[in-house]
Design a protein around this motif. Sequence first.
Motif, mmCIF file in Angstrom:
data_model
loop_
_atom_site.group_PDB
_atom_site.id
_atom_site.type_symbol
_atom_site.label_atom_id
_atom_site.label_comp_id
_atom_site.label_asym_id
_atom_site.label_seq_id
_atom_site.Cartn_x
_atom_site.Cartn_y
_atom_site.Cartn_z
ATOM 1 N N GLY A 65 0.823 -1.552 0.419
ATOM 2 C CA GLY A 65 0.083 0.011 0.008
ATOM 3 C C GLY A 65 0.901 1.236 -0.206
ATOM 4 N N LEU A 66 2.016 1.490 0.761
ATOM 5 C CA LEU A 66 2.549 2.295 0.506
ATOM 6 C C LEU A 66 3.308 1.996 -0.862
ATOM 7 N N LEU A 67 3.363 1.374 -1.265
ATOM 8 C CA LEU A 67 4.819 1.687 -1.797
ATOM 9 C C LEU A 67 4.232 2.296 -3.487
ATOM 10 N N GLU A 68 2.574 1.936 -3.107
ATOM 11 C CA GLU A 68 1.349 2.030 -4.368
ATOM 12 C C GLU A 68 1.633 3.655 -4.010
ATOM 13 N N VAL A 69 1.488 4.340 -2.916
ATOM 14 C CA VAL A 69 1.207 5.908 -2.699
ATOM 15 C C VAL A 69 2.850 6.457 -3.157
ATOM 16 N N LEU A 70 4.065 5.459 -3.048
ATOM 17 C CA LEU A 70 5.248 6.491 -3.748
ATOM 18 C C LEU A 70 5.125 6.531 -5.243
ATOM 19 N N VAL A 71 4.579 5.513 -6.019
ATOM 20 C CA VAL A 71 4.316 5.168 -6.911
ATOM 21 C C VAL A 71 4.310 6.457 -7.830
ATOM 22 N N ARG A 72 2.200 6.042 -7.282
ATOM 23 C CA ARG A 72 1.380 7.590 -7.527
ATOM 24 C C ARG A 72 2.088 9.275 -7.782
ATOM 25 N N GLN A 73 2.772 8.980 -6.201
ATOM 26 C CA GLN A 73 2.437 10.807 -5.711
ATOM 27 C C GLN A 73 4.569 10.849 -5.274
ATOM 28 N N GLY A 74 5.070 9.999 -5.958
ATOM 29 C CA GLY A 74 6.985 9.886 -5.743
ATOM 30 C C GLY A 74 7.033 11.368 -6.054
ATOM 31 N N PRO A 75 7.051 11.646 -6.811
ATOM 32 C CA PRO A 75 7.602 12.712 -7.230
ATOM 33 C C PRO A 75 7.654 14.047 -6.625
ATOM 34 N N SER A 76 5.793 14.468 -6.096
ATOM 35 C CA SER A 76 5.419 15.256 -5.698
ATOM 36 C C SER A 76 5.761 15.077 -3.756
ATOM 37 N N ILE A 77 5.587 14.126 -4.002
ATOM 38 C CA ILE A 77 6.662 14.310 -2.040
ATOM 39 C C ILE A 77 7.933 13.993 -1.771
ATOM 40 N N VAL A 78 8.800 13.987 -3.149
ATOM 41 C CA VAL A 78 10.090 14.500 -3.590
ATOM 42 C C VAL A 78 10.075 15.595 -2.695
ATOM 43 N N GLU A 79 9.858 16.186 -4.095
ATOM 44 C CA GLU A 79 9.556 17.787 -4.312
ATOM 45 C C GLU A 79 9.171 18.467 -2.957
ATOM 46 N N GLY A 80 8.035 18.372 -2.846
ATOM 47 C CA GLY A 80 7.387 19.268 -2.028
ATOM 48 C C GLY A 80 7.891 18.787 -0.401
ATOM 49 N N ARG A 81 7.972 17.592 0.365
ATOM 50 C CA ARG A 81 8.451 16.623 1.686
ATOM 51 C C ARG A 81 10.210 16.783 1.387
ATOM 52 N N ILE A 82 10.359 15.781 1.150
ATOM 53 C CA ILE A 82 11.649 15.009 1.065
ATOM 54 C C ILE A 82 12.361 16.183 1.389
ATOM 55 N N ARG A 83 12.150 17.086 -0.173
ATOM 56 C CA ARG A 83 13.899 18.322 -0.453
ATOM 57 C C ARG A 83 13.227 19.267 0.634
ATOM 58 N N PRO A 84 12.999 19.830 0.720
ATOM 59 C CA PRO A 84 12.757 21.124 1.531
ATOM 60 C C PRO A 84 12.880 20.465 3.024
#
Length: 91
Positions: free
Chosen positions: A46-65
């Motif tokens: 389930g978590l990996l599916e979220v990352l596949v769908r939202q990965g780029p936005s999670i990286v740019e919006g949360r991980i990089r900051p």
Amino acid sequence: AIFACVAGKPFVAIGYQPKTAGIMTMLGLEEFSVPIGEATGERLTGLLEVLVRQGPSIVEGRIRPAVARLGAEVRSAMRHALHSLVPGHQP
């Protein structure tokens, strides 16, 4: 988790020690941390599916900051620690 963050990659952390939950809390990514005793195929999938769908936005919006914020905090703490070693230094 730390290397994935620095590389700008989405990830799921499987917590085998309390430090895993701690770093994930510091990063604001608690929902992507699973204690090892709770790691099931269903939960991880389930978590990996979220990352596949939202990965780029999670990286740019949360991980990089988060990486930038924590990096600044580490640099500040190191400057303070090093300056405190200089004789006659006033904080």
